[in-house]
Design a protein around this motif. Structure first.
Motif, short mmCIF file in Angstrom:
data_model
loop_
_atom_site.label_atom_id
_atom_site.label_comp_id
_atom_site.label_asym_id
_atom_site.label_seq_id
_atom_site.Cartn_x
_atom_site.Cartn_y
_atom_site.Cartn_z
N CYS A 17 0.85 -1.15 0.11
CA CYS A 17 0.12 0.06 -0.10
C CYS A 17 0.96 1.31 -0.03
N VAL B 111 -2.77 3.41 -2.57
CA VAL B 111 -2.94 2.67 -3.78
C VAL B 111 -2.27 1.36 -3.52
N ARG C 159 -1.62 -2.56 -4.38
CA ARG C 159 -1.41 -3.63 -5.36
C ARG C 159 -0.63 -4.95 -4.77
N CYS D 276 -0.36 -5.97 -9.70
CA CYS D 276 -1.64 -5.70 -10.38
C CYS D 276 -2.47 -4.77 -9.23
N PHE D 277 -3.03 -4.10 -9.94
CA PHE D 277 -3.90 -3.03 -9.19
C PHE D 277 -5.05 -3.64 -8.32
N ALA E 39 -7.95 1.59 -4.70
CA ALA E 39 -7.28 3.05 -4.25
C ALA E 39 -8.26 3.69 -3.68
N ALA F 136 2.10 7.00 -7.94
CA ALA F 136 0.59 6.70 -7.96
C ALA F 136 -0.09 7.13 -6.81
N ILE G 296 -2.95 10.30 -6.75
CA ILE G 296 -4.34 10.00 -6.04
C ILE G 296 -4.71 11.09 -4.85
N TRP H 106 -11.80 3.09 -5.29
CA TRP H 106 -11.71 2.51 -6.68
C TRP H 106 -11.39 1.00 -6.46
N ASN H 107 -11.99 0.08 -6.89
CA ASN H 107 -11.85 -1.22 -6.52
C ASN H 107 -11.61 -2.00 -8.27
N THR I 295 -10.57 -1.50 -10.69
CA THR I 295 -10.39 -0.79 -12.17
C THR I 295 -9.62 0.55 -11.44
N PRO I 296 -8.44 0.74 -11.72
CA PRO I 296 -7.86 1.98 -11.35
C PRO I 296 -8.45 3.21 -11.90
#
Length: 316
Positions: A178, A196, A198, A203-204, A207, A293, A297, A310-311, A313-314
């Motif tokens: 994070c 953010v 990952r 992979c995301f 956020a 990143a 944000i 956001w879950n 999908t960034p």
């Protein structure tokens, strides 16, 4: 010696980097590195082509700045790529003029690591990646600062997280990372917090952006960002988390057992309590370029009245 030369030399020798790096940069500025062109001028029978890119003759400027590999390192670094300087000395003067002292330190460490990478290719047939060169530069600078007692750490496990990275790296298998940052909007009397998340594949996952009214110093805002991130992580129930930040003061406070009766000290104590309630949490310090990143944000918090998540999908 002219005034400009004296100023440049003063800035060079006052850099907060290892002495061997200062000596290397001084030799590069004097154009006495053993590049292909310089060796040929000494009647060494070798090809003049760059061993890294095989596209141009290898001068000092080419090897450290204009080679495609060096250029990629520049673009991915906090300094960015600076071209059309005519010589390495011209590039150096440009960096000293426009960059902060910390960015100058990083830029010199990257040049040194680019040269080490070049030598590994020539002598060991060992090719590295841009990320490896950048992060080894940042991590070696951090380790040197630890050795010089300019920054501190508490335990070996914290130290092994390779602090000071310049480029974002994936956490180890089974962990999530994070990244956290804060942004202050003085004219609006507001601040924003960005997180953010990952996984170990890079992979995301999610956020979160929080926008709040209030005026805080940078240190306090960054600490509030960590507290907000830990509260969010506790709800998500990830057992193994690396919480990464680019604020050295907050990182030191979290890992050195800092406590105090002021607001900052109380926030740090809350962060530690939250970390203990989550499971296995490790704190990591990186350069801002590796935390971009989360920084992006956090900047979005200027126009948010509360928070947004956001879950999977960034955000764009």
């Amino acid at each position: 010696m002219s005034k400009a030369q004296a100023t440049r030399n003063t800035k060079l020798w006052r850099l907060n980097v290892p002495s061997k790096v200062k000596n290397f940069i001084w030799r590069a500025a004097k154009n006495v590195l053993p590049t292909a062109i310089n060796l040929i001028s000494k009647r060494v029978e070798i090809t003049s082509t760059c061993a890294v890119c095989s596209a141009n003759e290898e001068s000092v400027l080419h090897a450290l700045i204009e080679c495609s590999f060096a250029k990629s390192c520049g673009f991915s670094s906090p300094v960015g790529f600076v071209g059309c300087c005519g010589s390495f000395l011209g590039w150096l003067e440009h960096i000293f003029t426009r960059c902060s002292r910390e960015d100058c330190n990083i830029a010199m460490m990257i040049c040194w690591r680019i040269w080490i990478h070049r030598n590994d290719i020539i002598w060991n047939d060992k090719f590295g990646s841009v990320q490896q060169v950048l992060n080894s530069a940042g991590q070696l600078l951090y380790q040197w600062q630890v050795a010089k007692k300019q920054v501190y750490y508490v335990d070996d496990d914290v130290h092994r997280l390779a602090h000071g990275a310049v480029s974002w790296e994936r956490p180890k298998f089974g962990w999530v990372k994070c990244n956290v940052d804060a942004a202050i909007f003085e004219s609006q009397r507001r601040f924003g917090l960005g997180c953010v998340l990952r996984n170990s594949d890079g992979c995301f996952l999610a956020a979160r952006c929080v926008g709040r009214p209030g005026m805080f110093g940078a240190r306090e805002a960054e600490a509030l960002g960590i507290r907000e991130a830990l509260s969010w992580l506790k709800k998500l129930q990830f057992p193994c988390v690396v919480v990464e930040m680019d604020c050295l003061q907050v990182f030191q406070a979290l890992t050195e057992g800092f406590s105090g009766p002021n607001g900052f000290g109380l926030i740090i104590e809350e962060c530690r309590a939250l970390a203990l309630s989550i499971g296995e949490v490790k704190f990591s310090f990186v350069r801002r370029s590796a935390n971009f990143a989360a920084h992006t944000i956090a900047r979005a918090g200027s126009s948010m009245s509360d928070s947004r998540v956001w879950n999977l999908t960034p955000p764009s």
